[in-house]
Write an enzyme that holds these catalytic residues in place. Structure first.
Site: not given
Ligand code: A2P
Length: 275
Positions: A43, A48, A73, A106, A191, A193, A239
């Site tokens: 994506d 970007y 987008k 977007h 996002s 996470l 990760r």
């Molecule tokens: P990193 O690149 O060091 O893995 P989002 O997808 O919500 O925007 O979040 C992205 C952020 O989440 C990045 O800073 C990434 O850091 C971190 N991140 C991605 N996967 C994990 C995971 N499984 N555990 C903790 N942090 C993660």
């Protein structure tokens, strides 16, 4: 709709359960790692400024174009009929591809006081043209609230198939998500996470322990159980893989509701009508 392999859009196009978000990703090795980890859905967006780099990764990865699902987008500064078509051409040129799997608007408006309705109408006509010409397999929007979608739906020929929203525990945008579900519009989560802002929340920590998973995996499973397609980002192979490993457990309905209704946490502060 859901198949064994992923989500199915209203027009029958299938896309994998997860995608790889590329906002702020500048290095080709990260894209190559994501593809090696198993992601097949990338994506990106004109905004970007990484489409050339992603194009190089696509060229160098050894994976056939038809195995990949590519989304880009059109930025809010490029709305309107001609600008949207130009933006699309620039995206496929930089990505080095003949077609996109999905193209999204977007943001629905370029400024707080902009008379957004006529511009969005013209933008959507360009999206329909790209779809009718077969330049893109699916069209949709991002960051659109129900009233933006209602405006498009009122007199479109092709309905938006996707709405990509900020979506994670602590910011589930239930009004918009439910509107989309009822309209057959697939929701995707940017996002998922909460850019790590929700990962230390006590409820996430409690559930991570209960299910023997990480807080990030709880967030991603939360997306899937809401029929939302998550687009996590990571720069680490470990990760990246962890984020794909979310198919061996189910959150209980009770826990899904606890995550949906928890107090607002980790919101980015971005809203389509507040600049
Ligand atoms: P990193 O690149 O060091 O893995 P989002 O997808 O919500 O925007 O979040 C992205 C952020 O989440 C990045 O800073 C990434 O850091 C971190 N991140 C991605 N996967 C994990 C995971 N499984 N555990 C903790 N942090 C993660």
């Amino acid at each position: 709709m859901i198949s064994e392999k992923g989500f199915i859009l209203e027009n029958g196009v299938e896309l994998p359960f997860l995608g790889f978000g590329t906002y702020k990703v500048a290095e080709e090795t990260i894209i190559l790692d994501a593809l090696e980890a198993g992601y097949r859905h990338l994506d990106t967006a004109r905004m970007y400024q990484n489409e050339k780099m992603i194009g190089n990764a696509i060229k160098n990865c050894g994976i056939q174009r038809r195995e990949l699902f590519l989304t880009s987008k059109v930025w809010k500064g490029d709305l309107g009929y001609d600008n949207t078509l130009r933006s699309f051409e620039a995206s496929i040129k930089d990505l080095g591809v003949q077609y996109l799997d999905m193209f999204l608007v977007h943001w629905p408006q370029s400024a707080p006081d902009a008379d957004w309705k006529p511009v969005l109408t013209e933008t959507w006509k360009a999206m329909e043209r790209l779809y009718d010409e077969g330049a893109v397999a699916a069209i949709g929007v991002s960051n659109h609230l129900p009233h933006h979608l209602m405006h498009i739906l009122k007199d479109c020929n092709t309905r938006p198939m996707v709405n990509q929203l900020e979506f994670h525990p602590g910011y589930a945008q239930s009004a918009t998500t439910n509107f989309c579900l009822n309209q057959g519009i697939q929701v995707e989560a940017w996002s998922p996470l909460g850019r790590t802002r929700v990962l230390e929340d006590p409820l996430l920590l409690e559930l991570a322990q209960k299910y023997g998973k990480t807080p990030a995996q709880i967030c991603l499973r939360f997306c899937l159980q809401n029929n939302v397609l998550p687009l996590p980002k990571s720069s680490s192979m470990e990760r990246m893989k962890q984020n794909l490993d979310i198919f061996d457990f189910d959150l209980s309905m009770e826990d899904v509701y606890r995550l949906t209704t928890m107090p607002e946490t980790g919101w980015s502060g971005q809203h389509p009508e507040h600049f």
